[in-house]
Scaffold this motif. Structure first.
Motif, PDB file in Angstrom:
ATOM      1  N   ASN A   1      -4.876   2.615  10.750  1.00 41.05           N
ATOM      2  CA  ASN A   1      -6.046   1.784  10.481  1.00 41.05           C
ATOM      3  C   ASN A   1      -6.376   0.913  11.694  1.00 41.05           C
ATOM      4  O   ASN A   1      -7.485   0.426  11.841  1.00 41.05           O
ATOM      5  CB  ASN A   1      -5.792   0.873   9.274  1.00 41.05           C
ATOM      6  CG  ASN A   1      -5.553   1.676   8.011  1.00 41.05           C
ATOM      7  OD1 ASN A   1      -6.358   2.520   7.648  1.00 41.05           O
ATOM      8  ND2 ASN A   1      -4.432   1.430   7.349  1.00 41.05           N
TER       9      ASN A   1
ATOM     10  N   CYS B   1       0.839  -1.191   0.000  1.00 41.75           N
ATOM     11  CA  CYS B   1       0.000   0.000   0.000  1.00 41.75           C
ATOM     12  C   CYS B   1       0.882   1.252   0.000  1.00 41.75           C
ATOM     13  O   CYS B   1       1.871   1.336   0.726  1.00 41.75           O
ATOM     14  CB  CYS B   1      -0.891  -0.020   1.239  1.00 41.75           C
ATOM     15  SG  CYS B   1      -1.859   1.478   1.444  1.00 41.75           S
TER      16      CYS B   1
ATOM     17  N   CYS C   1      -7.705   4.092   3.317  1.00 47.51           N
ATOM     18  CA  CYS C   1      -6.560   3.757   4.166  1.00 47.51           C
ATOM     19  C   CYS C   1      -6.066   5.020   4.859  1.00 47.51           C
ATOM     20  O   CYS C   1      -5.845   6.045   4.234  1.00 47.51           O
ATOM     21  CB  CYS C   1      -5.436   3.146   3.339  1.00 47.51           C
ATOM     22  SG  CYS C   1      -3.927   2.901   4.303  1.00 47.51           S
TER      23      CYS C   1
ATOM     24  N   CYS D   1       0.116   2.920   3.825  1.00 45.53           N
ATOM     25  CA  CYS D   1       0.489   2.250   5.084  1.00 45.53           C
ATOM     26  C   CYS D   1       1.580   1.200   4.870  1.00 45.53           C
ATOM     27  O   CYS D   1       2.065   0.615   5.827  1.00 45.53           O
ATOM     28  CB  CYS D   1      -0.735   1.621   5.746  1.00 45.53           C
ATOM     29  SG  CYS D   1      -1.359   0.164   4.878  1.00 45.53           S
TER      30      CYS D   1
ATOM     31  N   CYS E   1      -4.350  -0.161  -0.084  1.00 43.62           N
ATOM     32  CA  CYS E   1      -4.913  -1.420   0.425  1.00 43.62           C
ATOM     33  C   CYS E   1      -6.423  -1.304   0.521  1.00 43.62           C
ATOM     34  O   CYS E   1      -7.136  -2.291   0.411  1.00 43.62           O
ATOM     35  CB  CYS E   1      -4.303  -1.779   1.768  1.00 43.62           C
ATOM     36  SG  CYS E   1      -4.631  -0.592   3.081  1.00 43.62           S
TER      37      CYS E   1
END
Ligand SMILES: [Zn+2]
Ligand SMILES: [Zn+2]
Length: 156
Positions: free
Chosen positions: A135, A60, A123, A63, A119
């Motif tokens: 998250n 991602c 996010c 993150c 993702c």
């Protein structure tokens, strides 16, 4: 896969079913590319109407977590036998009546690929202070104080 288009161009109503897979070398694409659909001649217009699907794996962009995803990309073009037009989104010119289907599918697949993978759409990314994955909950960090405000406070 190279497709001989001549029999399809020659006969109105011809249908050539497509159902095959091929492999590509790519950092993100994690499976064979499956192509499903058909090439057909309706009233003299030859079209390809298919779907290419694959699964991918990447990190991602917010993150940095590794995640997998499934994608289906529509492959829809009119095929022309003569190069009176340049290739465009809509038209593909098959000069010698041969179509390199893998190349066409790859082009569409890579055009449809986003430049940043997330993702999930919302996010929250990582905390810029402690690096926690937001998250999974609030890490409790306060946003870093801006030193310019402290300087202003001193004025009053
Ligand atoms: Zn993420
Ligand atoms: Zn934090």
């Amino acid at each position: 896969m190279i497709i001989e288009l001549e029999p399809i161009f020659q006969r109105e109503g011809a249908v050539f079913p497509l159902e095959y897979t091929f492999s590509v070398e790519d950092d993100v694409i994690d499976s064979d590319i499956r192509v499903s659909g058909r090439i057909f001649n309706r009233t003299g217009i030859v079209r390809i109407s298919a779907t290419a699907s694959y699964s991918g794996k990447t990190n991602c962009a917010r993150c940095n977590k590794a995640f997998s995803f499934e994608v289906s990309v529509p492959i829809d073009h009119v095929l022309l036998a003569q190069a009176e037009n340049e290739d465009s989104d809509l038209y593909i010119v098959a000069d010698d009546l041969r179509l390199d289907l893998d190349a066409l599918v790859c082009e569409d697949v890579f055009l449809a690929m986003p430049s940043r993978f997330l993702c999930r759409k919302d996010c929250k990314g990582l905390c810029p202070v402690c690096g926690a994955d937001l998250n999974e909950g609030d890490c409790g960090c306060k946003p870093a104080a801006d030193p310019r405000w402290d300087a202003l406070k001193d004025l009053f």
